[in-house]
Write a protein that holds these residues in place. Structure first.
Motif, PDB file in Angstrom:
ATOM      1  N   GLN A  94       1.207   4.293  -2.819  1.00  0.00           N
ATOM      2  CA  GLN A  94       0.951   5.687  -2.465  1.00  0.00           C
ATOM      3  C   GLN A  94       2.165   6.581  -2.708  1.00  0.00           C
ATOM      4  O   GLN A  94       2.034   7.710  -3.207  1.00  0.00           O
ATOM      5  CB  GLN A  94       0.541   5.784  -0.993  1.00  0.00           C
ATOM      6  N   LEU A 116      -4.213  -6.388  -3.975  1.00  0.00           N
ATOM      7  CA  LEU A 116      -2.829  -6.277  -3.511  1.00  0.00           C
ATOM      8  C   LEU A 116      -1.908  -7.201  -4.301  1.00  0.00           C
ATOM      9  O   LEU A 116      -0.774  -6.838  -4.628  1.00  0.00           O
ATOM     10  CB  LEU A 116      -2.740  -6.613  -2.017  1.00  0.00           C
ATOM     11  N   ARG A 174       0.831  -1.212   0.000  1.00  0.00           N
ATOM     12  CA  ARG A 174       0.000   0.000   0.000  1.00  0.00           C
ATOM     13  C   ARG A 174       0.863   1.258   0.000  1.00  0.00           C
ATOM     14  O   ARG A 174       0.561   2.229  -0.707  1.00  0.00           O
ATOM     15  CB  ARG A 174      -0.934  -0.016   1.213  1.00  0.00           C
TER      16      ARG A 174
END
Length: 207
Positions: free
Chosen positions: A41, A118, A37
């Motif tokens: 980002q 993911l 994650r």
């Protein structure tokens, strides 16, 4: 997605892990999920091990206990053992490619949407970061060997026979083509692309 005959329960073949092993697997998965994650980002190069450890609420030493390097947190594939187990659990009368498609559906097809997202992000990252792509290519020999063992056992051949390696190499090629597809097309579905590629392979790769 096309599926083969129903998959036997894997619980009968593989007893549940002990509490300690389950905790370790949960921690490893959590660290990897937070890392992926953060990479999405902030970017892979811009994300530090300290930031990953902080997000996962573990110490830096705990991070390195599970993953020797930042590269390893991306390259770790926790589904490979599950796919091999599911492949072995497929009905004996199925041909290897049918068993493989059934195993893919049994494992990846049952993943919650966030976990599948993911896993697709992990694949895209591997192919978009040069050092990850290079390490991944280095690991392919081990992957080919593992799958060759499973295929050879199913058909009663030796894993070092050229026909077995040819088959496994073709399957790996399909997997990489599907990975490139989702890397270039954000809306692509890896599982659907892989299964479609296996069906194409099974049909003799007509063009």
């Amino acid at each position: 997605m096309p599926t083969s005959a129903p998959t036997p329960s894997l619980r009968r073949e593989h007893p549940p892990l002990g509490l300690r092993e389950r905790k370790k697997a949960k921690t490893r998965a959590a660290i990897q999920a937070h890392a992926l994650r953060l990479f999405a980002q902030r970017g892979y190069a811009e994300t530090t091990v300290d930031q990953i450890a902080e997000a996962a609420e573990v110490s830096q030493s705990t991070f390195f206990r599970y993953f020797p390097t930042k590269e390893d947190v991306v390259l770790h594939d926790r589904y490979d053992p599950l796919l091999i187990a599911a492949f072995h659990a497929q009905p004996a009368e199925l041909r290897p490619i049918e068993a493989l498609r059934g195993a893919m559906g049994a494992v990846l097809g049952e993943l919650p949407a966030d976990e599948l997202e993911l896993e697709q992000a992990r694949g895209k990252l591997i192919f978009s970061v040069p050092e990850l792509r290079a390490r991944f290519m280095d690991q392919l020999a081990a992957t080919i060997g593992m799958l060759a063992e499973a295929v050879a056992e199913r058909i009663g051949r030796r894993p070092d026979e050229l026909v077995v390696r040819n088959f496994v190499g073709a399957v790996i090629g399909v997997a990489m083509a599907a990975m490139l597809d989702i890397t270039e097309n954000p809306d692509a579905d890896y599982l659907a692309a892989f299964d479609s590629g296996l069906a194409h392979l099974d049909a003799g790769l007509p063009l």
